[in-house]
Design a protein around this motif. Structure first.
Motif, PDB file in Angstrom:
ATOM      1  N   ALA A  16     -17.430  16.251 -39.070  1.00  0.00           N
ATOM      2  CA  ALA A  16     -17.897  14.868 -39.190  1.00  0.00           C
ATOM      3  C   ALA A  16     -17.008  13.934 -38.380  1.00  0.00           C
ATOM      4  N   LEU A  17     -15.684  14.150 -38.438  1.00  0.00           N
ATOM      5  CA  LEU A  17     -14.772  13.316 -37.662  1.00  0.00           C
ATOM      6  C   LEU A  17     -15.076  13.437 -36.174  1.00  0.00           C
ATOM      7  N   ARG A  18     -15.311  14.648 -35.706  1.00  0.00           N
ATOM      8  CA  ARG A  18     -15.652  14.829 -34.286  1.00  0.00           C
ATOM      9  C   ARG A  18     -16.936  14.084 -33.935  1.00  0.00           C
ATOM     10  N   PHE A  26     -16.816   5.804 -33.016  1.00  0.00           N
ATOM     11  CA  PHE A  26     -15.905   5.182 -33.972  1.00  0.00           C
ATOM     12  C   PHE A  26     -14.488   5.691 -33.719  1.00  0.00           C
ATOM     13  N   VAL A  27     -13.499   5.065 -34.346  1.00  0.00           N
ATOM     14  CA  VAL A  27     -12.117   5.520 -34.234  1.00  0.00           C
ATOM     15  C   VAL A  27     -11.576   5.813 -35.629  1.00  0.00           C
ATOM     16  N   LYS A  28     -10.701   6.821 -35.700  1.00  0.00           N
ATOM     17  CA  LYS A  28     -10.110   7.199 -36.982  1.00  0.00           C
ATOM     18  C   LYS A  28      -9.151   6.108 -37.433  1.00  0.00           C
ATOM     19  N   LYS A  29      -9.238   5.731 -38.708  1.00  0.00           N
ATOM     20  CA  LYS A  29      -8.323   4.734 -39.271  1.00  0.00           C
ATOM     21  C   LYS A  29      -7.345   5.383 -40.247  1.00  0.00           C
ATOM     22  N   HIS A  30      -7.853   6.115 -41.225  1.00  0.00           N
ATOM     23  CA  HIS A  30      -6.994   6.767 -42.213  1.00  0.00           C
ATOM     24  C   HIS A  30      -7.309   8.258 -42.258  1.00  0.00           C
ATOM     25  N   ASP A  31      -6.268   9.052 -42.401  1.00  0.00           N
ATOM     26  CA  ASP A  31      -6.426  10.501 -42.544  1.00  0.00           C
ATOM     27  C   ASP A  31      -5.300  10.977 -43.460  1.00  0.00           C
ATOM     28  N   VAL A  32      -5.585  10.991 -44.767  1.00  0.00           N
ATOM     29  CA  VAL A  32      -4.585  11.307 -45.779  1.00  0.00           C
ATOM     30  C   VAL A  32      -4.993  12.592 -46.498  1.00  0.00           C
ATOM     31  N   PRO A  33      -4.158  13.625 -46.441  1.00  0.00           N
ATOM     32  CA  PRO A  33      -4.481  14.874 -47.143  1.00  0.00           C
ATOM     33  C   PRO A  33      -4.572  14.646 -48.658  1.00  0.00           C
ATOM     34  N   LEU A  34      -5.599  15.231 -49.258  1.00  0.00           N
ATOM     35  CA  LEU A  34      -5.798  15.171 -50.712  1.00  0.00           C
ATOM     36  C   LEU A  34      -6.184  16.562 -51.188  1.00  0.00           C
ATOM     37  N   TRP A  39      -8.626  11.858 -47.360  1.00  0.00           N
ATOM     38  CA  TRP A  39      -9.126  10.487 -47.382  1.00  0.00           C
ATOM     39  C   TRP A  39      -9.250  10.127 -45.915  1.00  0.00           C
ATOM     40  N   LEU A  40     -10.471  10.220 -45.388  1.00  0.00           N
ATOM     41  CA  LEU A  40     -10.710  10.153 -43.956  1.00  0.00           C
ATOM     42  C   LEU A  40     -11.695   9.031 -43.665  1.00  0.00           C
ATOM     43  N   THR A  41     -11.208   7.994 -42.976  1.00  0.00           N
ATOM     44  CA  THR A  41     -12.085   6.872 -42.652  1.00  0.00           C
ATOM     45  C   THR A  41     -12.119   6.620 -41.155  1.00  0.00           C
ATOM     46  N   VAL A  42     -13.232   6.050 -40.722  1.00  0.00           N
ATOM     47  CA  VAL A  42     -13.394   5.614 -39.337  1.00  0.00           C
ATOM     48  C   VAL A  42     -13.846   4.161 -39.348  1.00  0.00           C
ATOM     49  N   VAL A  43     -13.594   3.490 -38.228  1.00  0.00           N
ATOM     50  CA  VAL A  43     -13.987   2.089 -38.064  1.00  0.00           C
ATOM     51  C   VAL A  43     -14.542   1.888 -36.662  1.00  0.00           C
ATOM     52  N   SER A  44     -15.194   0.771 -36.483  1.00  0.00           N
ATOM     53  CA  SER A  44     -15.665   0.396 -35.157  1.00  0.00           C
ATOM     54  C   SER A  44     -14.468   0.016 -34.294  1.00  0.00           C
ATOM     55  N   PRO A  45     -14.411   0.482 -33.036  1.00  0.00           N
ATOM     56  CA  PRO A  45     -13.313   0.061 -32.168  1.00  0.00           C
ATOM     57  C   PRO A  45     -13.369  -1.440 -31.879  1.00  0.00           C
ATOM     58  N   GLU A  46     -14.533  -2.044 -32.078  1.00  0.00           N
ATOM     59  CA  GLU A  46     -14.701  -3.475 -31.857  1.00  0.00           C
ATOM     60  C   GLU A  46     -14.193  -4.300 -33.028  1.00  0.00           C
ATOM     61  N   ASP A  47     -13.959  -3.644 -34.175  1.00  0.00           N
ATOM     62  CA  ASP A  47     -13.510  -4.347 -35.372  1.00  0.00           C
ATOM     63  C   ASP A  47     -12.608  -3.422 -36.195  1.00  0.00           C
ATOM     64  N   THR A  51     -15.032  -3.171 -41.785  1.00  0.00           N
ATOM     65  CA  THR A  51     -15.533  -2.210 -42.758  1.00  0.00           C
ATOM     66  C   THR A  51     -15.202  -0.787 -42.341  1.00  0.00           C
ATOM     67  N   GLU A  52     -14.657  -0.033 -43.291  1.00  0.00           N
ATOM     68  CA  GLU A  52     -14.335   1.373 -43.054  1.00  0.00           C
ATOM     69  C   GLU A  52     -15.476   2.256 -43.555  1.00  0.00           C
ATOM     70  N   LEU A  53     -15.715   3.334 -42.845  1.00  0.00           N
ATOM     71  CA  LEU A  53     -16.683   4.344 -43.263  1.00  0.00           C
ATOM     72  C   LEU A  53     -15.904   5.567 -43.710  1.00  0.00           C
ATOM     73  N   LEU A  54     -15.999   5.888 -44.996  1.00  0.00           N
ATOM     74  CA  LEU A  54     -15.322   7.048 -45.553  1.00  0.00           C
ATOM     75  C   LEU A  54     -16.182   8.285 -45.329  1.00  0.00           C
ATOM     76  N   LEU A  55     -15.616   9.301 -44.680  1.00  0.00           N
ATOM     77  CA  LEU A  55     -16.295  10.580 -44.488  1.00  0.00           C
ATOM     78  C   LEU A  55     -15.968  11.411 -45.722  1.00  0.00           C
ATOM     79  N   GLU A  56     -16.781  11.235 -46.740  1.00  0.00           N
ATOM     80  CA  GLU A  56     -16.491  11.736 -48.075  1.00  0.00           C
ATOM     81  C   GLU A  56     -17.005  13.157 -48.280  1.00  0.00           C
TER      82      GLU A  56
END
Length: 128
Positions: A16-18, A26-34, A39-47, A51-56
């Protein structure tokens, strides 16, 4: 009040990240092992602070029925705004993305629907 984070359920967070970064842009914002997941989120490079999109992870038992039902009925799980639906459709189709709805003009709105290859339908839209 504003939307800070929303999510899409994915079967494979790395795939999903790829897709969300290399294909959609999109660009990766958070990548925290759980544990086994992240906890993996992406955001628009323009903003990047928007708003973050969580790849849940889709491990919860109701997720499969939920996503399958939406996909069967052709209902997108999320909608992403683009400047030009036709241009984005052409770009993404050139990258091998499967669309379930080609660009469709409906008055002041143009939409297209793609399969994110992670179990979700995503609507692209532009309002005139």
């Amino acid at each position: 009040m504003k939307i800070h984070r929303t999510s899409v359920f994915v079967d494979d967070q790395e795939a999903a990240l790829r897709f969300y970064t290399e294909v959609l842009g999109f660009v990766k914002k958070h990548d925290v092992p759980l544990g086994e997941d992240r906890w993996l989120t992406v955001v628009s490079p323009e903003d990047p602070d928007g708003t973050e999109l969580l790849l849940e992870p889709s491990g919860h038992p109701v997720v499969k029925a939920y996503r399958d039902g939406l996909a069967k009925d052709g209902i997108p799980l999320a909608a992403f705004a683009v400047d030009d639906v036709h241009a984005e459709f052409d770009r993404l189709r050139g990258l091998g993305v499967h669309f379930t709805q080609e660009p469709l003009e409906m008055g002041p709105v143009t939409t297209a629907v793609l399969d994110d290859s992670c179990g979700n339908l995503i609507q692209l839209l532009h309002s005139a």
